[in-house]
Design a protein around this motif. Structure first.
Motif, PDB file in Angstrom:
ATOM      1  N   ILE A  44       0.836  -1.202   0.000  1.00  0.00           N
ATOM      2  CA  ILE A  44       0.000   0.000   0.000  1.00  0.00           C
ATOM      3  C   ILE A  44       0.871   1.252   0.000  1.00  0.00           C
ATOM      4  CG2 ILE A  44      -1.627   1.327   1.399  1.00  0.00           C
ATOM      5  CD1 ILE A  44      -2.790  -1.401   2.255  1.00  0.00           C
ATOM      6  N   VAL A  90       2.049   1.861  -3.413  1.00  0.00           N
ATOM      7  CA  VAL A  90       0.974   2.468  -4.218  1.00  0.00           C
ATOM      8  C   VAL A  90       0.857   3.956  -3.899  1.00  0.00           C
ATOM      9  CG1 VAL A  90      -1.518   2.507  -4.556  1.00  0.00           C
ATOM     10  CG2 VAL A  90      -0.312   0.341  -4.526  1.00  0.00           C
ATOM     11  N   LEU A  91       0.908   4.285  -2.595  1.00  0.00           N
ATOM     12  CA  LEU A  91       0.796   5.689  -2.205  1.00  0.00           C
ATOM     13  C   LEU A  91       1.969   6.501  -2.748  1.00  0.00           C
ATOM     14  CD1 LEU A  91      -0.500   5.517   1.459  1.00  0.00           C
ATOM     15  CD2 LEU A  91      -1.720   6.215  -0.572  1.00  0.00           C
ATOM     16  N   ILE A 124       1.245   7.386  -6.220  1.00  0.00           N
ATOM     17  CA  ILE A 124       0.308   8.517  -6.323  1.00  0.00           C
ATOM     18  C   ILE A 124       1.045   9.825  -6.060  1.00  0.00           C
ATOM     19  CG2 ILE A 124      -1.738   9.569  -5.291  1.00  0.00           C
ATOM     20  CD1 ILE A 124      -2.827   6.805  -4.830  1.00  0.00           C
TER      21      ILE A 124
END
Lengths: 300, 211
Positions: free
Chosen positions: B7, B10-11, B14
């Motif tokens: 996660i 993924v962050l 972003i």
């Protein structure tokens, strides 16, 4: 039922205290003694004793705004659980209802600001709506992400079942949701890094612009409604963040109140250590909040 | 713990999409490298052998520290601090990234990798990393942003390899990492020459070149 009456009563009585704690924390960081913790109450009491002045260009919409704002915020409290303490009323889907009530409160503030015909207030209103359009999806996604785990669409059914086991099993999701909600909390309550609640001078302010023309009891209502909103969003965050579900009313209550106070201290620390973002960067922050909440919603 | 690391990767992707400053692009690709190195070590912890450990450690140091350390001086020398006029701005990129995230998660449910006892977030995260890298490459103009985009894509491939296989031949894994190292080395030289010859590193201007 007796436990169910506690959250709204506590909110109505204690909401301005959160603002007092934030101010006090900021003062402590700046090396000042700061105003008393109860200063927001004194301010509201002082304003209530004053008379109101209305501009000749305003209509009943302007007078309706503040009072209706408090009414709508108080209505939200009826559906708001405080950790393990139940809300007085609850039905499936009331989380959407509460989000719409918050939107209605915002709409009333905005329309009252527009009613003054002041270009300055119109500018604030436009900013408020633009940022709210980004903050609302984040709030909705965040709450729905939690709802997807508990399988209930009411605030009470969503917050009360969260216990330590949930945190162990879905910690990542809850953390993402909390991060998203916290950014929304800062934005919706016009705190740094989105807006500075203490400024009345700069052209970058958002919420304070809209309420410049309110005075006396009307402004007291505006302040009180803002305090209630701080409490409402804060209670949502604390309810998710603190999985204290003992069933003992006293312990659950103490944990939540301590959580809310801790949240206020955290806001105070953030306001003391961060600077406000440039206005054009606020949407970036809110889109970040949206992505956090969306990610929390999608991965489970 | 594995899920948490994925996660965070993924962050960080972003975050890469939502910035246009070269400095922070380089910093965040480094953070992503550290996360991937930790993931490589943690995901294979149970099956840890000496060569797997070496691969994880080399990946961590190379992706997390060496690449940023190579790229940062280039950014200073060519005096480019910001992507001024990208084809798609940071806001648009982030929104596209959120759409890509949804698509990746959907594709991840359709695409089953044999073995299957790894985290089910590996495939979506891989697809998302590759998409983010591609988006950075096609939407930004500065050569440095495109290098970071390429590194993000490669990080996605690395994530898939580490996330689905407990063991890959040592020579293959270390070979890929060495390839990346040489590639970054060549790019840093190339970008310096690009800047010296044209006084900018805008890749879209290269189409005006005539032989």
């Amino acid at each position: 039922m007796s436990a169910a009456i506690l959250p709204p009563v506590l909110a109505l009585a204690g909401a301005p205290l959160l603002q007092g704690i934030i101010t006090r924390t900021k003062a402590w960081f700046a090396g000042r003694r700061g105003p008393p913790l109860l200063q927001p109450y004194y301010d509201i009491a002082k304003l209530l004793r004053k008379g109101a002045v209305y501009s000749g260009t305003t209509s009943w919409v302007f007078r309706l705004g503040p009072a209706a704002g408090v009414g709508v915020a108080a209505l939200c409290l009826l559906f708001l659980p405080l950790g393990n303490l139940p809300a007085p009323f609850s039905f499936e889907g009331d989380l959407v209802f509460v989000i719409y009530l918050l939107a209605l409160a915002r709409f009333l503030t905005v329309i009252a600001a527009m009613d003054t015909g002041s270009a300055f207030e119109g500018m604030g209103a436009s900013r408020e709506m633009a940022f709210a359009a980004l903050a609302e999806p984040a709030l909705l996604f965040g709450l729905v992400a939690v709802a997807r785990q508990t399988g209930r669409l009411s605030l009470e059914g969503l917050i009360r079942p969260i216990d330590v086991g949930d945190w162990a099993a879905h910690g990542a999701t809850l953390l993402l949701v909390l991060a998203g909600l916290f950014l929304v909390f800062l934005a919706e309550n016009s705190r740094i890094p989105v807006d500075d609640p203490t400024t009345h001078l700069e052209l970058t302010m958002i919420h304070e612009v809209m309420v410049l023309d309110h005075g006396g009891p009307d402004f007291a209502f505006v302040e009180y409604a803002a305090a209630l909103k701080l409490w409402i969003l804060g209670a949502l965050i604390t309810g998710i963040a603190l999985p204290v579900r003992t069933g003992e009313v006293a312990i659950d209550l103490a944990a939540m109140v301590a959580g809310l106070a801790g949240l206020a201290v955290l806001v105070g620390i953030i306001e003391s250590t961060l600077v406000r973002l440039r206005l054009v960067q606020v949407p970036h922050l809110l889109i970040g909040a949206c992505s956090l909440a969306l990610l929390g919603f999608l991965i489970q | 713990m594995n899920d948490l690391l994925i996660i965070l990767v993924v962050l960080s992707n972003i975050r890469l999409l939502s910035t246009s400053r070269i400095e922070s692009l380089i910093t965040w690709i480094g953070v992503q490298g550290v996360l991937l190195g930790l993931f490589a070590l943690h995901a294979r912890w149970v099956h840890l052998t000496a060569d797997v450990f070496v691969v994880g450690l080399v990946a961590l140091v190379l992706k997390g520290f060496v690449f940023p350390w190579l790229l940062r001086p280039v950014a200073n020398v060519v005096h480019v601090s910001q992507e001024v006029d990208p084809y798609v701005g940071p806001m648009g990129s982030t929104l596209l990234g959120m759409v890509a995230l949804v698509v990746s998660l959907w594709l991840g449910t359709r695409l089953h990798i044999p073995g299957g006892d790894m985290s089910r977030l590996v495939v979506p995260a891989t697809l998302f990393s590759v998409f983010c890298g591609q988006l950075l490459i096609v939407s930004r103009k500065k050569a440095l942003s495109q290098v970071v985009g390429f590194l993000a894509m490669e990080n996605g491939a690395f994530l898939l390899g580490v996330g689905t296989l407990y063991y890959a031949p040592f020579l293959v894994e270390i070979g890929v990492l060495l390839d990346m190292f040489v590639a970054v080395l060549i790019w840093t030289v190339l970008i310096r020459y690009l800047d010296r010859a044209f006084h900018h590193i805008d890749t879209d201007q290269l189409q005006h070149l005539k032989g």
